[in-house]
Design a protein around this motif. Structure first.
Motif, short mmCIF file in Angstrom:
data_model
loop_
_atom_site.label_atom_id
_atom_site.label_comp_id
_atom_site.label_asym_id
_atom_site.label_seq_id
_atom_site.Cartn_x
_atom_site.Cartn_y
_atom_site.Cartn_z
N THR A 168 0.86 -1.20 0.00
CA THR A 168 0.00 0.00 0.00
C THR A 168 0.89 1.25 0.00
O THR A 168 0.42 2.35 0.26
CB THR A 168 -0.91 0.03 1.24
N ARG A 171 -0.24 4.41 -2.03
CA ARG A 171 -1.65 4.82 -1.94
C ARG A 171 -1.80 6.34 -1.80
O ARG A 171 -2.66 6.93 -2.42
CB ARG A 171 -2.30 4.09 -0.77
N LEU A 183 -11.53 0.84 0.09
CA LEU A 183 -10.36 0.23 0.73
C LEU A 183 -10.66 -1.19 1.20
O LEU A 183 -11.53 -1.42 2.03
CB LEU A 183 -9.88 1.06 1.93
N LYS A 186 -5.88 -3.22 4.01
CA LYS A 186 -5.61 -2.18 5.04
C LYS A 186 -4.12 -1.90 5.11
O LYS A 186 -3.30 -2.73 4.83
CB LYS A 186 -6.10 -2.65 6.42
#
Ligand SMILES: Cc1cc2nc3c(=O)[nH]c(=O)nc-3n(C[C@H](O)[C@H](O)[C@H](O)COP(=O)(O)O)c2cc1C
Length: 186
Positions: A168, A171, A183, A186
Motif C-alpha cells: 500500500t 496509496r 479500501l 488495510k
C-alpha cells in the motif's frame, strides 16, 4: 463463510485480473464456467467479461441477463481450471467438483460458498462484435474466513501467477483517485 460486503469495493476484487468462476442458471439448473478475460469498466462497479456461443453459460447469461462473478483463492485453482475444461452440457460440475453453493440475494444463479468473493451481476449490454458482456455488480459477498487469500492470474498459455507481495506504499500518491469506500487492503 460468505458475508455481505460494501458494493463500493466490489471492483477491487476484479481490478487485479484474477481467474474467476462464473455461475449462471439456465432456468432449471445451475451452471458454472471459468473466465480469465474480465475487465473493470467503472467503480460503480461496472464489469465486463469476454465469452460467446462456444460456451453453454453464454446462452444462460443472454437469456436470464444475470450471473455471479466469483473470485476463487489459489487453493481452488485446480478446480477452477477443471471447471473451465468441461461443459455443463456434459457433466454436473457442482457435483463433479464438489462446489458448495449459497442462494444469492438479487439473482437466480448461486454464490460459490468457498470463493473469496462473489459479485452478483445484472447484464446491461452485449457487444457481439467483441463478444463483450457488460454487467452492473449489484451485491458483493466476501469470505474472510478462507486461509488462502492469494488469487491466481492466467498468463494465457496454460501458466498462472499466484499473488505475491501486496503493497500500500503508493496509496498516498494516488489518494484523490481512490474512490470512497473502496479500501479492502488495510
Ligand atoms: C483458466 C481458464 C480460463 C478461461 N477463460 C475463458 C474466457 O475468458 N472466456 C471464455 O469464453 N472461455 C474461457 N475459458 C473456457 C470456458 O471456461 C470453457 O469453455 C467452459 O468449459 C465452458 O463451460 P460451459 O459450456 O458449461 O459454459 C477458460 C477456461 C480456463 C480453463
Amino acid at each position: 463463510m460468505l458475508k455481505q460486503g460494501a458494493l463500493s469495493r466490489a471492483f477491487t476484487w476484479l481490478e487485479s485480473g484474477p481467474v474467476t468462476m462464473i455461475t449462471t442458471k439456465d432456468g432449471r439448473k445451475n451452471n458454472v464456467f471459468t473466465i480469465s478475460w474480465t475487465l473493470v469498466l467503472d467503480f460503480t462497479p461496472r464489469l465486463a467479461i469476454v465469452t460467446g456461443a462456444w460456451n453453454h453459460s453464454f446462452d444462460n447469461i443472454l437469456k436470464n441477463k444475470e450471473c455471479v462473478i466469483c473470485v476463487p483463492g489459489a487453493d481452488l485453482l485446480e478446480t477452477t481450471v477443471r471447471v473451465g475444461s468441461v461443459s455443463s452440457t456434459e457433466v454436473d460440475k457442482f457435483k463433479e467438483f464438489n462446489l458448495k453453493t449459497k442462494i444469492a440475494a438479487l439473482v437466480q444463479a448461486p454464490l460459490l460458498a468457498d470463493c473469496l468473493a462473489c459479485v452478483e451481476c445484472k447484464l446491461v449490454d452485449y457487444v457481439p462484435a467483441h463478444n463483450l458482456l457488460v454487467f452492473d455488480g449489484v451485491k458483493l459477498w466476501e469470505n474472510s474466513s478462507r486461509k488462502e487469500k492469494r488469487v491466481a492470474h492466467a498468463i494465457g498459455d496454460g501458466a498462472f501467477v499466484l499473488d505475491g507481495t501486496v503493497t500500500t506504499a503508493y496509496r498516498e500518491i494516488m489518494a484523490d483517485k481512490v474512490p470512497a469506500g473502496s479500501l479492502r487492503i488495510k
